[in-house]
Motif scaffolding. Structure first.
Motif, PDB file in Angstrom:
ATOM      1  N   MET A  72      43.971  23.230  16.308  1.00  0.00           N
ATOM      2  CA  MET A  72      43.654  24.458  17.036  1.00  0.00           C
ATOM      3  C   MET A  72      43.910  25.694  16.187  1.00  0.00           C
ATOM      4  SD  MET A  72      44.605  23.677  21.025  1.00  0.00           S
ATOM      5  CE  MET A  72      46.373  23.412  20.827  1.00  0.00           C
ATOM      6  N   ILE A  73      43.281  25.728  15.008  1.00  0.00           N
ATOM      7  CA  ILE A  73      43.312  26.953  14.204  1.00  0.00           C
ATOM      8  C   ILE A  73      42.628  28.073  14.995  1.00  0.00           C
ATOM      9  CG2 ILE A  73      42.493  28.064  12.084  1.00  0.00           C
ATOM     10  CD1 ILE A  73      42.508  25.313  10.767  1.00  0.00           C
ATOM     11  N   ASN A  74      41.497  27.707  15.577  1.00  0.00           N
ATOM     12  CA  ASN A  74      40.777  28.608  16.472  1.00  0.00           C
ATOM     13  C   ASN A  74      40.484  27.822  17.751  1.00  0.00           C
ATOM     14  OD1 ASN A  74      38.929  26.822  15.398  1.00  0.00           O
ATOM     15  ND2 ASN A  74      37.288  28.338  15.215  1.00  0.00           N
ATOM     16  N   THR A  75      39.623  28.325  18.609  1.00  0.00           N
ATOM     17  CA  THR A  75      39.309  27.616  19.851  1.00  0.00           C
ATOM     18  C   THR A  75      38.555  26.334  19.534  1.00  0.00           C
ATOM     19  OG1 THR A  75      39.119  29.740  20.989  1.00  0.00           O
ATOM     20  CG2 THR A  75      38.254  27.801  22.120  1.00  0.00           C
ATOM     21  N   PRO A  76      39.112  25.201  19.852  1.00  0.00           N
ATOM     22  CA  PRO A  76      38.427  23.940  19.574  1.00  0.00           C
ATOM     23  C   PRO A  76      37.344  23.669  20.621  1.00  0.00           C
ATOM     24  CG  PRO A  76      40.477  23.499  20.704  1.00  0.00           C
ATOM     25  CD  PRO A  76      40.419  24.998  20.492  1.00  0.00           C
ATOM     26  N   PRO A  77      36.494  22.664  20.386  1.00  0.00           N
ATOM     27  CA  PRO A  77      35.464  22.300  21.369  1.00  0.00           C
ATOM     28  C   PRO A  77      36.107  21.552  22.539  1.00  0.00           C
ATOM     29  CG  PRO A  77      35.355  20.821  19.487  1.00  0.00           C
ATOM     30  CD  PRO A  77      36.395  21.855  19.159  1.00  0.00           C
ATOM     31  N   THR A  78      36.677  22.306  23.447  1.00  0.00           N
ATOM     32  CA  THR A  78      37.554  21.749  24.477  1.00  0.00           C
ATOM     33  C   THR A  78      36.860  20.719  25.366  1.00  0.00           C
ATOM     34  OG1 THR A  78      37.079  23.675  25.871  1.00  0.00           O
ATOM     35  CG2 THR A  78      39.075  23.754  24.530  1.00  0.00           C
ATOM     36  N   PHE A  79      35.660  21.025  25.844  1.00  0.00           N
ATOM     37  CA  PHE A  79      34.997  20.111  26.762  1.00  0.00           C
ATOM     38  C   PHE A  79      34.591  18.823  26.057  1.00  0.00           C
ATOM     39  CE2 PHE A  79      31.710  18.721  29.855  1.00  0.00           C
ATOM     40  CZ  PHE A  79      32.491  18.782  31.006  1.00  0.00           C
ATOM     41  N   ALA A  80      34.191  18.919  24.805  1.00  0.00           N
ATOM     42  CA  ALA A  80      33.830  17.721  24.041  1.00  0.00           C
ATOM     43  C   ALA A  80      35.054  16.839  23.814  1.00  0.00           C
ATOM     44  CB  ALA A  80      33.208  18.113  22.704  1.00  0.00           C
ATOM     45  N   ILE A  81      36.212  17.440  23.583  1.00  0.00           N
ATOM     46  CA  ILE A  81      37.444  16.665  23.411  1.00  0.00           C
ATOM     47  C   ILE A  81      37.826  16.002  24.722  1.00  0.00           C
ATOM     48  CG2 ILE A  81      39.927  16.847  22.946  1.00  0.00           C
ATOM     49  CD1 ILE A  81      39.216  19.085  20.923  1.00  0.00           C
ATOM     50  N   TYR A  82      37.677  16.723  25.818  1.00  0.00           N
ATOM     51  CA  TYR A  82      37.950  16.161  27.151  1.00  0.00           C
ATOM     52  C   TYR A  82      37.070  14.947  27.423  1.00  0.00           C
ATOM     53  CZ  TYR A  82      36.843  15.932  32.189  1.00  0.00           C
ATOM     54  OH  TYR A  82      36.550  15.513  33.474  1.00  0.00           O
ATOM     55  N   LEU A  83      35.782  15.058  27.132  1.00  0.00           N
ATOM     56  CA  LEU A  83      34.886  13.931  27.360  1.00  0.00           C
ATOM     57  C   LEU A  83      35.201  12.770  26.422  1.00  0.00           C
ATOM     58  CD1 LEU A  83      31.505  15.700  28.113  1.00  0.00           C
ATOM     59  CD2 LEU A  83      32.711  14.123  29.609  1.00  0.00           C
ATOM     60  N   ALA A  84      35.600  13.072  25.198  1.00  0.00           N
ATOM     61  CA  ALA A  84      36.022  12.011  24.281  1.00  0.00           C
ATOM     62  C   ALA A  84      37.212  11.260  24.861  1.00  0.00           C
ATOM     63  CB  ALA A  84      36.367  12.601  22.918  1.00  0.00           C
ATOM     64  N   ASP A  85      38.151  11.989  25.438  1.00  0.00           N
ATOM     65  CA  ASP A  85      39.309  11.344  26.051  1.00  0.00           C
ATOM     66  C   ASP A  85      38.885  10.433  27.199  1.00  0.00           C
ATOM     67  OD1 ASP A  85      42.075  10.811  26.481  1.00  0.00           O
ATOM     68  OD2 ASP A  85      42.102  12.285  28.093  1.00  0.00           O
ATOM     69  N   LEU A  86      37.904  10.853  27.987  1.00  0.00           N
ATOM     70  CA  LEU A  86      37.402  10.001  29.072  1.00  0.00           C
ATOM     71  C   LEU A  86      36.739   8.743  28.523  1.00  0.00           C
ATOM     72  CD1 LEU A  86      35.871  12.482  31.702  1.00  0.00           C
ATOM     73  CD2 LEU A  86      38.203  11.563  31.548  1.00  0.00           C
ATOM     74  N   VAL A  87      36.026   8.870  27.402  1.00  0.00           N
ATOM     75  CA  VAL A  87      35.411   7.693  26.771  1.00  0.00           C
ATOM     76  C   VAL A  87      36.499   6.756  26.251  1.00  0.00           C
ATOM     77  CG1 VAL A  87      33.994   6.893  24.844  1.00  0.00           C
ATOM     78  CG2 VAL A  87      33.242   8.840  26.217  1.00  0.00           C
ATOM     79  N   PHE A  88      37.547   7.310  25.647  1.00  0.00           N
ATOM     80  CA  PHE A  88      38.650   6.477  25.168  1.00  0.00           C
ATOM     81  C   PHE A  88      39.292   5.725  26.346  1.00  0.00           C
ATOM     82  CE2 PHE A  88      39.425   9.940  21.731  1.00  0.00           C
ATOM     83  CZ  PHE A  88      38.330   9.485  21.019  1.00  0.00           C
TER      84      PHE A  88
END
Length: 360
Positions: A235-251
């Motif tokens: 999180m140097i800057n604003t990360p792609p939050t929704f994409a990370i959230y969806l990745a977590d759901l896939v995991f």
């Protein structure tokens, strides 16, 4: 609503269970009263999502403790430049294996930052096979060896790695989480999410911690530094939050399926079904050396190329979407990532058989 079977190479299909859960949480994530898309990336809620994603990925891939998981923006294509910019500090050359369109793009970008040693290439074989690992040109004083174990466009895949002490850097965009791997054999694994992990917008980096020290932060753009990205927990800057959230759901979904070992068995079965249908026909063919055929991306052509447009039109009407091959090679291509159910492959085979009977 009618869902189709989506064979797109990326952005690719996502598990329906993941989409349904994201839909149910879209307006109000876990009682927070806001969507994940509206959260501060510094909030406790989002930090918990990021922590969960890293923990699940670590469990799925058995990632050793001496590796760092980084979520970044820009996609794998940005990494073509970002990798040599970070990892060649203190070195004057890097080794690359040329096995297809994506490795060729990585080589082109790397040449802007360092001298590239072409360790091996299958270009003369039209990228239908893999160079002989025993005959590779490897400079053990180079910064690393870059490989592309799955060439999405050409449909070529290999799982063995060259015998070298060099850190191996691998673009696993199309294969990550589809088959078991030994992470400890790699210096850096990177993967665009939009094939086997989630939506476009985030790229996963799994890097051995000792390599972080190579980032020359005096000259690197801040957001490009692997070391700085690690120190700031992606999180140097604003990360792609929704994409990370969806990745977590896939995991989470992958864990519920039994993990990577279970998915690999399913993927082998799906690929064998489709390749068998192709091989048993004189109407369809696949050009790749059998031992290097991709489980994820299956290209095929018709004996009569003039029927390709008709095949694509009719398959679309049959609910089989995005079967056109890459614009650079033509033909057809079925991407059968983790989220593609066996029923989708069976539906494609049934259509192919019917089409052959009508036009063969």
């Amino acid at each position: 609503m009618s869902r189709v079977y989506n064979f797109c190479s990326g952005p690719a299909a996502l598990p329906e269970a993941v989409l349904e859960k994201a839909q149910s949480e879209l307006l109000d994530w876990h009682g927070a009263g806001v969507s994940v898309m509206e959260m501060s990336h510094r909030s406790d809620e989002f930090v918990s999502i990021l922590t969960s994603a890293k923990a699940r990925l670590s469990r799925l891939l058995n990632i050793p403790d001496d590796y760092e998981i980084l979520f970044a923006q820009g996609g794998a294509s940005t990494l073509f430049a970002q990798i040599p910019a970070n990892l060649t500090h203190g070195f004057d050359r890097a080794c690359y294996l040329d096995t297809g369109a994506w490795s060729s793009k990585a080589i082109k970008e790397a040449k802007k930052y360092t001298d590239v040693i072409l360790s091996g290439s299958s270009k003369e074989q039209n990228y239908t096979t893999v160079p002989d690992f025993d005959a590779l040109t490897l400079d053990e004083k180079a910064a690393y060896l870059h490989v592309t174990p799955n060439e999405t466009i050409g449909g070529l895949e290999f799982d063995a790695l060259p015998d070298t002490e060099l850190p191996i850097v691998a673009d696993l965009s199309s294969t990550i989480l589809s088959r078991q791997i030994d992470v400890s054999k790699y210096g850096l694994i990177y993967a665009g999410a939009q094939k086997n992990v989630g939506p476009a917008g985030v790229v996963i980096n799994i890097i051995r911690k000792d390599l972080l020290a190579r980032s020359n932060n005096a000259v690197l753009p801040t957001v490009w530094s692997f070391e700085t990205l690690a120190k700031n927990d992606s999180m140097i800057n604003t990360p792609p939050t929704f994409a990370i959230y969806l990745a977590d759901l896939v995991f989470e979904w992958l864990e519920a399926q039994g993990g990577v070992a279970a998915m690999e068995k399913i993927n082998i079965e799906k690929a064998e079904l489709l390749y068998s249908a192709i091989d048993q026909s004189d109407f369809y063919s696949n050009p790749i050396d059998m031992q290097y055929r991709s489980r994820m991306n299956v290209p095929f052509v018709l004996a009569d190329a003039s029927l390709e447009a008709t095949f694509l039109e009719e398959s679309e009407r049959a609910g089989l979407r995005t079967l056109a091959g890459h614009r650079s090679v033509g033909g057809m291509r079925a991407s059968i990532y983790n989220a593609m159910p066996k029923s989708g492959v069976e539906a494609l085979i049934e259509f192919m058989s019917s089409f052959e009977k009508r036009y063969g």
